[in-house]
Write a protein that holds these residues in place. Structure first.
Motif, PDB file in Angstrom:
ATOM      1  N   SER A  55       0.836  -1.212   0.000  1.00 35.05           N
ATOM      2  CA  SER A  55       0.000   0.000   0.000  1.00 35.05           C
ATOM      3  C   SER A  55       0.868   1.259   0.000  1.00 35.05           C
ATOM      4  CB  SER A  55      -0.918   0.004   1.224  1.00 35.05           C
ATOM      5  OG  SER A  55      -0.164  -0.054   2.431  1.00 35.05           O
ATOM      6  N   VAL A  56       1.970   1.220   0.755  1.00 36.89           N
ATOM      7  CA  VAL A  56       2.904   2.358   0.787  1.00 36.89           C
ATOM      8  C   VAL A  56       3.563   2.522  -0.576  1.00 36.89           C
ATOM      9  CG1 VAL A  56       5.035   3.236   1.830  1.00 36.89           C
ATOM     10  CG2 VAL A  56       3.311   2.097   3.258  1.00 36.89           C
ATOM     11  N   LEU A  57       3.957   1.407  -1.202  1.00 30.16           N
ATOM     12  CA  LEU A  57       4.591   1.457  -2.520  1.00 30.16           C
ATOM     13  C   LEU A  57       3.652   2.066  -3.554  1.00 30.16           C
ATOM     14  CD1 LEU A  57       6.838   0.754  -4.518  1.00 30.16           C
ATOM     15  CD2 LEU A  57       5.911  -1.572  -4.632  1.00 30.16           C
ATOM     16  N   ARG A  58       2.396   1.605  -3.581  1.00 26.96           N
ATOM     17  CA  ARG A  58       1.430   2.121  -4.563  1.00 26.96           C
ATOM     18  C   ARG A  58       1.193   3.610  -4.370  1.00 26.96           C
ATOM     19  NH1 ARG A  58      -1.125  -2.876  -3.607  1.00 26.96           N
ATOM     20  NH2 ARG A  58      -2.450  -1.918  -2.016  1.00 26.96           N
ATOM     21  N   GLU A  59       1.054   4.042  -3.128  1.00 25.83           N
ATOM     22  CA  GLU A  59       0.800   5.461  -2.864  1.00 25.83           C
ATOM     23  C   GLU A  59       1.995   6.310  -3.295  1.00 25.83           C
ATOM     24  OE1 GLU A  59      -0.459   8.420   0.859  1.00 25.83           O
ATOM     25  OE2 GLU A  59      -0.484   6.224   1.117  1.00 25.83           O
ATOM     26  N   GLY A  60       3.206   5.821  -3.001  1.00 24.03           N
ATOM     27  CA  GLY A  60       4.398   6.565  -3.399  1.00 24.03           C
ATOM     28  C   GLY A  60       4.547   6.645  -4.909  1.00 24.03           C
ATOM     29  N   LEU A  61       4.246   5.534  -5.601  1.00 25.78           N
ATOM     30  CA  LEU A  61       4.296   5.538  -7.066  1.00 25.78           C
ATOM     31  C   LEU A  61       3.304   6.524  -7.649  1.00 25.78           C
ATOM     32  CD1 LEU A  61       4.591   1.687  -7.658  1.00 25.78           C
ATOM     33  CD2 LEU A  61       6.298   3.378  -8.334  1.00 25.78           C
ATOM     34  N   ASN A  62       2.129   6.571  -7.078  1.00 20.60           N
ATOM     35  CA  ASN A  62       1.106   7.494  -7.586  1.00 20.60           C
ATOM     36  C   ASN A  62       1.472   8.947  -7.331  1.00 20.60           C
ATOM     37  OD1 ASN A  62      -0.582   5.519  -8.663  1.00 20.60           O
ATOM     38  ND2 ASN A  62      -1.611   5.173  -6.694  1.00 20.60           N
ATOM     39  N   ILE A  63       2.134   9.221  -6.195  1.00 19.31           N
ATOM     40  CA  ILE A  63       2.576  10.591  -5.919  1.00 19.31           C
ATOM     41  C   ILE A  63       3.521  11.064  -7.017  1.00 19.31           C
ATOM     42  CG2 ILE A  63       4.024  11.998  -4.395  1.00 19.31           C
ATOM     43  CD1 ILE A  63       2.884  10.444  -2.035  1.00 19.31           C
ATOM     44  N   TYR A  64       4.489  10.196  -7.357  1.00 16.06           N
ATOM     45  CA  TYR A  64       5.449  10.620  -8.379  1.00 16.06           C
ATOM     46  C   TYR A  64       4.809  10.621  -9.769  1.00 16.06           C
ATOM     47  CZ  TYR A  64       9.699  11.529 -10.867  1.00 16.06           C
ATOM     48  OH  TYR A  64      10.656  12.130 -11.655  1.00 16.06           O
ATOM     49  N   ARG A  65       3.890   9.689 -10.035  1.00 15.89           N
ATOM     50  CA  ARG A  65       3.252   9.652 -11.351  1.00 15.89           C
ATOM     51  C   ARG A  65       2.425  10.907 -11.591  1.00 15.89           C
ATOM     52  NH1 ARG A  65      -1.266   7.514 -14.318  1.00 15.89           N
ATOM     53  NH2 ARG A  65      -0.501   6.715 -16.326  1.00 15.89           N
ATOM     54  N   ASN A  66       1.729  11.380 -10.578  1.00 18.05           N
ATOM     55  CA  ASN A  66       0.962  12.622 -10.728  1.00 18.05           C
ATOM     56  C   ASN A  66       1.882  13.795 -11.043  1.00 18.05           C
ATOM     57  OD1 ASN A  66      -1.449  11.287 -10.229  1.00 18.05           O
ATOM     58  ND2 ASN A  66      -1.379  11.700  -8.019  1.00 18.05           N
ATOM     59  N   VAL A  70       9.223   6.783  -1.219  1.00 19.46           N
ATOM     60  CA  VAL A  70       9.153   6.093  -2.509  1.00 19.46           C
ATOM     61  C   VAL A  70       9.259   7.100  -3.649  1.00 19.46           C
ATOM     62  CG1 VAL A  70       7.697   4.686  -4.019  1.00 19.46           C
ATOM     63  CG2 VAL A  70       7.793   4.197  -1.560  1.00 19.46           C
ATOM     64  N   ALA A  71       8.522   8.206  -3.544  1.00 17.31           N
ATOM     65  CA  ALA A  71       8.558   9.233  -4.592  1.00 17.31           C
ATOM     66  C   ALA A  71       9.964   9.820  -4.727  1.00 17.31           C
ATOM     67  CB  ALA A  71       7.545  10.339  -4.276  1.00 17.31           C
ATOM     68  N   ARG A  72      10.624  10.079  -3.589  1.00 17.76           N
ATOM     69  CA  ARG A  72      11.996  10.625  -3.644  1.00 17.76           C
ATOM     70  C   ARG A  72      12.966   9.607  -4.239  1.00 17.76           C
ATOM     71  NH1 ARG A  72      10.557  13.314   1.270  1.00 17.76           N
ATOM     72  NH2 ARG A  72      11.129  11.478   2.484  1.00 17.76           N
ATOM     73  N   HIS A  73      12.745   8.331  -3.908  1.00 14.01           N
ATOM     74  CA  HIS A  73      13.607   7.284  -4.449  1.00 14.01           C
ATOM     75  C   HIS A  73      13.489   7.228  -5.969  1.00 14.01           C
ATOM     76  CE1 HIS A  73      15.588   3.386  -4.906  1.00 14.01           C
ATOM     77  NE2 HIS A  73      14.550   3.012  -5.623  1.00 14.01           N
ATOM     78  N   ILE A  74      12.280   7.301  -6.482  1.00 13.93           N
ATOM     79  CA  ILE A  74      12.074   7.264  -7.936  1.00 13.93           C
ATOM     80  C   ILE A  74      12.750   8.466  -8.592  1.00 13.93           C
ATOM     81  CG2 ILE A  74      10.347   7.387  -9.765  1.00 13.93           C
ATOM     82  CD1 ILE A  74       8.441   5.898  -7.851  1.00 13.93           C
ATOM     83  N   TRP A 132       9.806   2.751   5.193  1.00  8.12           N
ATOM     84  CA  TRP A 132       9.368   3.486   4.011  1.00  8.12           C
ATOM     85  C   TRP A 132       8.033   4.196   4.248  1.00  8.12           C
ATOM     86  CZ3 TRP A 132      11.881   4.173  -0.626  1.00  8.12           C
ATOM     87  CH2 TRP A 132      13.036   3.433  -0.823  1.00  8.12           C
ATOM     88  N   GLN A 133       7.991   5.442   3.767  1.00 10.59           N
ATOM     89  CA  GLN A 133       6.755   6.207   3.681  1.00 10.59           C
ATOM     90  C   GLN A 133       6.511   6.516   2.206  1.00 10.59           C
ATOM     91  OE1 GLN A 133       4.825   6.723   6.297  1.00 10.59           O
ATOM     92  NE2 GLN A 133       6.349   5.760   7.661  1.00 10.59           N
ATOM     93  N   PRO A 134       5.284   6.842   1.808  1.00 11.31           N
ATOM     94  CA  PRO A 134       5.020   7.138   0.389  1.00 11.31           C
ATOM     95  C   PRO A 134       5.934   8.223  -0.174  1.00 11.31           C
ATOM     96  CG  PRO A 134       2.956   6.904   1.591  1.00 11.31           C
ATOM     97  CD  PRO A 134       4.042   6.852   2.616  1.00 11.31           C
ATOM     98  N   GLU A 135       6.225   9.232   0.639  1.00 10.27           N
ATOM     99  CA  GLU A 135       7.115  10.307   0.178  1.00 10.27           C
ATOM    100  C   GLU A 135       8.521   9.786  -0.087  1.00 10.27           C
ATOM    101  OE1 GLU A 135       3.631  11.748   2.159  1.00 10.27           O
ATOM    102  OE2 GLU A 135       5.217  10.404   2.866  1.00 10.27           O
TER     103      GLU A 135
END
Length: 559
Positions: free
Chosen positions: A350-361, A435-439, A430-433
């Protein structure tokens, strides 16, 4: 009974951490030694509890994988096997028993077992050696423990150390029996007076004050370490000063060095290129960087699909297939929400999906209406990395950083956008943020790697000339199909030679060689040397042009 005839059980274990209950045995090694009998070393992997994980660091140090431990026997079964082999009570010999004892106590009742610690004996026999670790002492007496930390090799080393120390105890301390040894060990060891290095000081003090490559050798002539130096005399002697400031790895190295061999060259740039080839040729155990280590050079097409061959329109070379695969998986998600088949770190879905969506947006917002969205995002990340580099320098209020120097363990090279560091960076939780920073970090590293790979390909056919302000001679490096040669000119620059422009496939040797050359050219620019780069099709770049294209962000425009 004499020590030389005393039956003993040599023991070693490798573990998942420093101490129980949070760490567990992963391997046990033993040798039941009896005088005048054929003795064999045994070892066995040990299964981990289901609640315990094997870290990547321990796996790398030992070469033991989680899958290998899955079918391994429980430690109690291994101990039963050891007890069945030992047909009478006898002392245990362990090199650093303070580490093993807590794990042994969990395994069996060792309250009445005599334990001999060879480390404690070595503290009294060799009080002035830089290091008394099992690797250092075994190397000092001419025994090789191998590159990986494995129990069988450590048991063999402990046995060799014990036999050597028994001989020294008899010759220098007149100790021959177990009772005499126990009484002697009750006295505290002498304090270290002065560090003793096995290497004859004259061998290092008489080295030339010139650039070159040095090889540090053990008592049998095996090459332990290869390094480069601007001054051979200064660099090699730096290993043998200030023992307290050295790390344990370096102290292990200098404990084993008995000889030095050097290769003199005309410049630090040439030394760096000779070093990388020598490391691959000799595979020294104390070198970590620039070794083959099963590395595979890879490429990708313009859709980021990894390929070990030359795609028609390709990017690369890249030093990590895992990195390109990860970037490709991220691209598929950002393009069409294709589920990621693999994420390199443990994380809740769930954390991975949310982080991916943050960066995708954010990605969709940035590239809205773009004809080539990925070109736009990579260019944006590349410019952003340049700006970050400039801001870091301004905050530090300093000139462009000095060239990398030889270190006490690895050879450092310039690796802007280091892809391995991005891939190996993991937060504690890991937090969603995150994941977004990692990407963002992965894609930024990818953009930097594309830029660098273009330069590496260009440098496979080139001429490099450089001159310091204190020296009127021009030094030259010619690269033809990735192979280097050198020369010196006391006059004006010669005319460029005819250079073939041909794209060639990179292997690990060529990649490291061109990466070193790329790094060393940037070091020359940092030191404000006069530099000329001749490329195929009569293209000639001077210092200003190279600063602009090769190292943007770290030099002012007026330079």
């Amino acid at each position: 009974m004499k020590l030389s005839e005393l039956p003993v059980l040599f023991f070693d274990c490798q573990t998942s951490g420093a101490s129980p209950p949070h760490a567990h045995m992963i391997e046990i090694g033993w040798l039941y030694w009896q005088h005048d009998k054929e003795n064999h070393v045994h070892s066995s992997l040990v299964s981990l509890p289901s609640t315990c994980e094997l870290s990547a660091r321990i796996s790398k140090m030992t070469g033991i994988s989680v899958s290998e431990l899955a079918d391994a026997p429980h430690k109690e079964l291994v101990w039963e096997k050891i007890c069945a082999e030992v047909n009478a009570p006898c002392p245990m010999v362990i090199h650093f028993s303070r580490f093993e004892k807590p794990f042994l106590s969990e395994l069996a009742n060792i309250k009445d077992t005599e334990i001999i610690c060879t480390h404690e004996i070595a503290r009294r026999v060799y009080p002035n050696l830089p290091s008394l670790s099992i690797r250092a002492i075994s190397g000092y007496i001419g025994h090789d423990t191998g590159d990986l930390k494995r129990s069988a090799q450590h048991v063999e080393a402990t046995c060799a150390i014990w036999i050597h120390l028994v001989m020294k105890l008899k010759q220098e301390f007149h100790i021959e029996t177990f009772t005499e040894l126990k009484d002697w060990l009750k006295s505290p060891p002498k304090k270290r007076e002065k560090v003793h290095y096995p290497l004859d000081p004259q061998k290092r003090l008489t080295l030339p004050d010139r650039p070159g490559v040095y090889k540090l050798l053990n008592t049998d002539g095996r090459i332990l370490y290869v390094g480069k130096a601007t001054s051979l005399k200064s660099r090699v002697n730096s290993y043998f000063r200030g023992q307290k400031t050295k790390g344990s790895r370096l102290n292990e190295l200098v404990t084993q060095v008995f000889n030095i061999e050097v290769i003199e060259v005309h410049s630090p740039l040439q030394a760096a290129l000779v070093e990388t080839d020598a490391i691959k040729q000799f595979n020294p155990p104390f070198n970590r960087a620039l070794k083959h280590n099963d590395r595979v050079i890879t490429y990708c097409d313009t859709h980021f699909r990894p390929s070990s061959q030359f795609p028609e329109a390709s990017w690369g070379p890249f030093p990590s297939l895992a990195f390109i695969e990860h970037v490709y998986a991220i691209k598929l998600y950002l393009d069409s929400c294709t589920p990621l088949s693999h994420w390199p770190f443990a994380i809740e879905q769930s954390v991975l999906r949310e982080g991916l969506n943050i960066y995708r947006n954010e990605f969709l917002k940035i590239t809205a209406g773009a004809v080539h969205p990925w070109r736009q995002i990579l260019a944006r990340l590349w410019l952003k990395s340049i700006e970050k580099s400039r801001i870091r320098r301004i905050k530090k209020n300093e000139a462009p950083p000095p060239p990398n120097k030889d270190t006490d363990g690895d050879t450092d090279v310039d690796t802007d956008g280091d892809i391995e560091s991005e891939l190996n960076t993991q937060t504690e939780e890991w937090q969603p943020e995150d994941v977004a920073r990692h990407i963002a970090g992965m894609l930024s590293s990818f953009s930097c790697q594309i830029h660098r790979s273009r330069w590496l390909s260009e440098l496979t056919h080139c001429q490099v000339f450089w001159q310091s302000h204190a020296d009127n001679t021009w030094k030259q490096c010619i690269v033809a199909k990735g192979v280097t040669s050198f020369d010196i000119f006391n006059r004006d620059l010669p005319l460029p030679i005819e250079l073939e422009k041909k794209k060639i496939f990179f292997d690990v040797d060529l990649y490291d060689r061109m990466l070193i050359l790329y790094s060393e050219i940037r070091n020359l620019l940092r030191k404000n040397y006069s530099v000329r780069l001749y490329l195929p099709n009569q293209r000639i770049l001077n210092e200003s042009q190279m600063r602009k294209f090769m190292y943007p962000g770290d030099f002012d425009a007026e330079n």
